[in-house]
Design an enzyme around this catalytic site. Structure first.
Site, PDB file in Angstrom:
ATOM      1  N   GLU A 270       0.868  -1.099  -0.052  1.00  0.00           N
ATOM      2  CA  GLU A 270       0.174  -0.034  -0.015  1.00  0.00           C
ATOM      3  C   GLU A 270       0.887   1.161  -0.201  1.00  0.00           C
ATOM      4  O   GLU A 270       0.635   2.276  -0.584  1.00  0.00           O
ATOM      5  CB  GLU A 270      -1.050  -0.068   1.219  1.00  0.00           C
ATOM      6  N   TRP A 273       1.953   1.738  -3.169  1.00  0.00           N
ATOM      7  CA  TRP A 273       0.593   2.520  -4.235  1.00  0.00           C
ATOM      8  C   TRP A 273       0.809   3.931  -4.020  1.00  0.00           C
ATOM      9  O   TRP A 273       1.012   4.544  -4.920  1.00  0.00           O
ATOM     10  CB  TRP A 273      -0.592   2.109  -3.587  1.00  0.00           C
ATOM     11  N   TRP A 301     -20.459  13.185 -18.335  1.00  0.00           N
ATOM     12  CA  TRP A 301     -21.267  12.339 -17.321  1.00  0.00           C
ATOM     13  C   TRP A 301     -22.549  12.990 -17.411  1.00  0.00           C
ATOM     14  O   TRP A 301     -22.794  13.944 -16.681  1.00  0.00           O
ATOM     15  CB  TRP A 301     -20.412  12.440 -16.185  1.00  0.00           C
ATOM     16  N   ASN A 336     -10.652   3.187   3.169  1.00  0.00           N
ATOM     17  CA  ASN A 336     -10.386   2.784   2.035  1.00  0.00           C
ATOM     18  C   ASN A 336     -11.457   2.008   1.338  1.00  0.00           C
ATOM     19  O   ASN A 336     -11.853   2.375   0.212  1.00  0.00           O
ATOM     20  CB  ASN A 336      -8.900   2.092   2.005  1.00  0.00           C
ATOM     21  N   TRP A 354     -15.992  11.825 -12.050  1.00  0.00           N
ATOM     22  CA  TRP A 354     -15.203  11.685 -11.045  1.00  0.00           C
ATOM     23  C   TRP A 354     -14.548  12.865 -10.523  1.00  0.00           C
ATOM     24  O   TRP A 354     -14.052  12.905  -9.526  1.00  0.00           O
ATOM     25  CB  TRP A 354     -13.924  10.586 -11.404  1.00  0.00           C
ATOM     26  N   TRP A 377      -9.602   8.142  -7.517  1.00  0.00           N
ATOM     27  CA  TRP A 377     -11.036   8.325  -8.256  1.00  0.00           C
ATOM     28  C   TRP A 377     -10.985   7.995  -9.615  1.00  0.00           C
ATOM     29  O   TRP A 377     -11.798   7.444 -10.193  1.00  0.00           O
ATOM     30  CB  TRP A 377     -10.989  10.063  -8.308  1.00  0.00           C
TER      31      TRP A 377
HETATM   32  C1  LIG Z   1     -11.456   7.384  -4.234  1.00  0.00           C
HETATM   33  C2  LIG Z   1     -10.207   7.477  -3.334  1.00  0.00           C
HETATM   34  C3  LIG Z   1      -9.691   8.575  -2.721  1.00  0.00           C
HETATM   35  C4  LIG Z   1      -8.480   8.481  -2.168  1.00  0.00           C
HETATM   36  N1  LIG Z   1      -7.902   9.595  -1.594  1.00  0.00           N
HETATM   37  C5  LIG Z   1      -6.614   9.585  -0.855  1.00  0.00           C
HETATM   38  C6  LIG Z   1      -6.137  10.748  -0.503  1.00  0.00           C
HETATM   39  O1  LIG Z   1      -6.489  11.865  -0.465  1.00  0.00           O
HETATM   40  N2  LIG Z   1      -5.102  10.538   0.311  1.00  0.00           N
HETATM   41  C7  LIG Z   1      -4.460   9.730   0.677  1.00  0.00           C
HETATM   42  O2  LIG Z   1      -3.523   9.341   1.318  1.00  0.00           O
HETATM   43  N3  LIG Z   1      -5.195   8.376   0.288  1.00  0.00           N
HETATM   44  C8  LIG Z   1      -6.071   8.296  -0.510  1.00  0.00           C
HETATM   45  N4  LIG Z   1      -6.795   7.234  -1.095  1.00  0.00           N
HETATM   46  C9  LIG Z   1      -5.979   5.937  -0.570  1.00  0.00           C
HETATM   47  C10 LIG Z   1      -6.632   4.963   0.712  1.00  0.00           C
HETATM   48  O3  LIG Z   1      -7.961   5.201   0.676  1.00  0.00           O
HETATM   49  C11 LIG Z   1      -5.924   5.917   1.804  1.00  0.00           C
HETATM   50  O4  LIG Z   1      -4.757   6.095   1.673  1.00  0.00           O
HETATM   51  C12 LIG Z   1      -6.355   5.153   3.092  1.00  0.00           C
HETATM   52  O5  LIG Z   1      -7.683   4.801   3.401  1.00  0.00           O
HETATM   53  C13 LIG Z   1      -5.645   5.830   4.169  1.00  0.00           C
HETATM   54  O6  LIG Z   1      -5.903   4.936   5.415  1.00  0.00           O
HETATM   55  P1  LIG Z   1      -4.674   4.233   6.386  1.00  0.00           P
HETATM   56  O7  LIG Z   1      -3.712   5.374   6.452  1.00  0.00           O
HETATM   57  O8  LIG Z   1      -5.158   3.619   7.433  1.00  0.00           O
HETATM   58  O9  LIG Z   1      -4.242   3.208   5.102  1.00  0.00           O
HETATM   59  P2  LIG Z   1      -3.289   1.862   5.422  1.00  0.00           P
HETATM   60  O10 LIG Z   1      -4.188   0.933   5.054  1.00  0.00           O
HETATM   61  O11 LIG Z   1      -2.665   1.698   6.663  1.00  0.00           O
HETATM   62  O12 LIG Z   1      -2.125   2.291   4.383  1.00  0.00           O
HETATM   63  C14 LIG Z   1      -0.974   2.598   4.642  1.00  0.00           C
HETATM   64  C15 LIG Z   1      -0.507   3.833   3.771  1.00  0.00           C
HETATM   65  O13 LIG Z   1      -0.179   3.531   2.431  1.00  0.00           O
HETATM   66  C16 LIG Z   1      -0.815   4.620   1.567  1.00  0.00           C
HETATM   67  N5  LIG Z   1      -1.908   4.013   0.718  1.00  0.00           N
HETATM   68  C17 LIG Z   1      -2.908   2.906   1.154  1.00  0.00           C
HETATM   69  N6  LIG Z   1      -3.768   2.666  -0.056  1.00  0.00           N
HETATM   70  C18 LIG Z   1      -3.463   3.531  -0.792  1.00  0.00           C
HETATM   71  C19 LIG Z   1      -3.871   3.893  -2.247  1.00  0.00           C
HETATM   72  N7  LIG Z   1      -5.013   3.315  -2.636  1.00  0.00           N
HETATM   73  N8  LIG Z   1      -3.402   4.897  -2.752  1.00  0.00           N
HETATM   74  C20 LIG Z   1      -2.341   5.402  -2.602  1.00  0.00           C
HETATM   75  N9  LIG Z   1      -1.788   5.325  -1.421  1.00  0.00           N
HETATM   76  C21 LIG Z   1      -2.312   4.361  -0.608  1.00  0.00           C
HETATM   77  C22 LIG Z   1      -1.335   5.754   2.496  1.00  0.00           C
HETATM   78  O14 LIG Z   1      -0.370   6.637   2.593  1.00  0.00           O
HETATM   79  C23 LIG Z   1      -1.774   4.889   3.877  1.00  0.00           C
HETATM   80  O15 LIG Z   1      -1.568   5.800   4.861  1.00  0.00           O
HETATM   81  C24 LIG Z   1      -7.867   7.089  -1.758  1.00  0.00           C
HETATM   82  C25 LIG Z   1      -8.500   5.953  -2.317  1.00  0.00           C
HETATM   83  C26 LIG Z   1      -9.562   5.980  -3.049  1.00  0.00           C
HETATM   84  C27 LIG Z   1     -10.329   4.854  -3.590  1.00  0.00           C
END
Ligand SMILES: Cc1cc2nc3c(=O)[nH]c(=O)nc-3n(C[C@H](O)[C@H](O)[C@H](O)COP(=O)(O)OP(=O)(O)OC[C@H]3O[C@@H](n4cnc5c(N)ncnc54)[C@H](O)[C@@H]3O)c2cc1C
Length: 460
Positions: A270, A273, A301, A336, A354, A377
């Site tokens: 993650e 990502w 859209w 997420n 989006w 998005w």
């Molecule tokens: C529509 C949409 C919008 C999002 N907008 C953002 C946003 O503005 N900022 C943001 O930080 N994340 C965003 N995310 C990714 C993800 O949802 C969040 O990073 C995550 O929910 C944060 O929770 P956590 O720190 O507990 O994540 P954990 O599951 O603990 O993951 C650890 C870290 O990995 C990174 N990460 C995890 N998943 C993703 C991902 N899919 N893409 C990029 N980085 C990721 C984040 O920095 C996160 O803190 C988005 C996802 C979607 C589907």
């Protein structure tokens, strides 16, 4: 040793494991730390009690206290950094300004102008990679091209990783500038920057980041099994800290490496990502304003404004969507799994662009990050790099049954239906005459909208 330097902090609000500060304190006798409340960014915010501003402010207060404990203090300016940073550099007669890379298009243009102004004063802007492990063109295909698919990028990222990439960038705190001149502005009350304090549900600052990381240690081995359920705390909750740099990405990766398990491997993916989307932003900045896939750039859209409004307010009649949207508005947080569900619902059930959803998230998400938000998005809308195929459309009812099986999460945010049992709570309208009167009927029929979305997106 050269003379004095400024370290300009932006999305790296900590004093440890900090690339720019490490280099500045290693090479200069005295280093002053400065932050600019950028009026251009602040004036564009819609809410005067924006939680991000409170988070930044509290994190700066912690930095200021730590610097004062060492005989220095934080310099805080308010206005246009393009004018203010060169002016301060001149007043303090420093040799150089140090900062970490910020690859958002606005930041790149800003830093170019700051560098030019400094150059004309015979000073330099020295910048460093800090926000990610690998940036820009550091991870490329074998032929040197940019990756457009995550999995091979992730493999190449892992293959490239060396201990030096995650080693601590240590800061020599003996070089902090003692007794700074009075003329250098100190941190003022938050109201001085035009904002009021907002309640936060997480502890800000580097201390908050470290506490969160430590607390996550026990969940890390189970991350793979628990990460998709919004009713439990199965994820790290570190995104806000990673966004504002109150934790170092290197520290997060070192943590994953130290606690090696299936859970930590998944968690590291993650974090990769995050690097992937930062790379996409830097290499394809046009995707920040338009669809990554050219065939969707002129797509209109057709979803009506009323449906967009109902989605924003958590009044669509789909409980899992409404619960998530209400939580976002009240707290600035969304899990997420829920981000994926509500983004799919907006684009493929309500047929709303989006970009509208992205802008709403940008207004409220405490962890809002241009690259990750845009990536998320465009993934959900199927317009992005390595996106969800257009014919994969989440069913909001089965997603709800699968990831909130007891309805525990829904009950927290949709009290009107909290009394329903775990079988009925996912689609209350199916109760017919027994459906709660104070909760909206679904504004669209999923099966009908799914067919429309397939038609809309397949045309391209
Ligand atoms: C529509 C949409 C919008 C999002 N907008 C953002 C946003 O503005 N900022 C943001 O930080 N994340 C965003 N995310 C990714 C993800 O949802 C969040 O990073 C995550 O929910 C944060 O929770 P956590 O720190 O507990 O994540 P954990 O599951 O603990 O993951 C650890 C870290 O990995 C990174 N990460 C995890 N998943 C993703 C991902 N899919 N893409 C990029 N980085 C990721 C984040 O920095 C996160 O803190 C988005 C996802 C979607 C589907």
């Amino acid at each position: 040793m050269p003379g004095d330097a400024l370290c300009w902090i932006r999305r790296d609000l900590r004093l440890h494991d900090h690339a720019a500060l490490s280099a500045a304190t290693a090479h200069h006798q005295r280093v002053a730390v400065v932050f600019v409340f950028d009026a251009l960014i602040l004036n564009a915010l819609e809410d005067r009690d924006d939680k991000r501003v409170t988070f930044i402010y509290e994190s700066l207060a912690e930095i200021d206290a730590a610097l004062r404990a060492r005989g220095s203090r934080l310099i805080v300016l308010h206005g246009d950094p393009v004018e203010l940073i060169p002016r301060l550099a001149l007043e303090l007669r420093v040799d150089a300004v140090y900062a970490n890379h910020d690859d958002e298009p606005y930041a790149i243009a800003r830093d170019q102008r700051v560098a030019q102004a400094l150059q004309s004063q015979v000073q330099s802007l020295n910048t460093f990679k800090d926000h990610v492990i690998f940036e820009r063109q550091e991870v490329t295909t074998q032929s040197g091209g940019d990756f457009r698919v995550y999995t091979p990028y992730m493999r190449a990222w892992r293959a490239r990783l060396r201990p030096a990439d995650v080693a601590e960038r240590s800061v020599d705190d003996k070089s902090f500038w003692l007794n700074l001149p009075e003329s250098a502005p100190a941190l003022a009350p938050l109201s001085g920057y035009g904002f009021q304090s907002s309640e936060l549900w997480l502890k800000p600052g580097a201390s908050g980041g470290r506490e969160r990381l430590a607390a996550f240690t026990q969940d890390l081995p189970h991350y793979g099994q628990r990460r998709d359920f919004p009713a439990i705390s199965g994820t790290s909750g570190l995104s806000v800290h990673l966004r504002f740099g109150t934790i170092s990405i290197r520290e997060a990766v070192r943590h994953a490496q130290r606690h090696d398990s299936a859970g930590s491997t998944k968690w590291l993916n993650e974090l990769i990502w995050r690097d992937f989307y930062q790379m996409i932003m830097s290499r394809f900045p046009q995707a920040m304003t338009t669809s990554f896939k050219p065939e969707y750039r002129d797509l209109v859209w057709p979803g009506p404004t009323e449906h967009f409004e109902a989605w924003k307010e958590g009044q669509t009649g789909y409980p899992i969507v409404d619960a998530a949207m209400r939580e976002l508005k009240q707290t600035g947080w969304m899990h997420n799994r829920l981000r994926m569900i509500v983004a799919s619902f907006l684009t493929k059930d309500l047929l709303v662009s989006w970009q509208d959803g992205e802008a709403h998230f940008a207004r409220y998400l405490l962890d809002f990050d241009l690259a990750s938000n845009n990536g998320g998005w465009q993934w959900a809308a199927s317009t992005g790099v390595d996106a969800q195929p257009y014919f994969r459309i989440f069913n909001p009812i089965t997603q709800s049954q699968k990831f909130d099986p007891e309805g525990t999460y829904i009950r927290r945010w949709v009290p009107e239906i909290a009394h329903l049992d775990s079988k009925d709570i996912h689609a209350p309208w199916q109760l017919g005459l027994m459906a709660p009167a104070d909760y909206p009927a679904p504004i669209v029929d999923h099966a009908t909208q799914r067919a429309l979305a397939l038609e809309l997106l397949a045309k391209k």
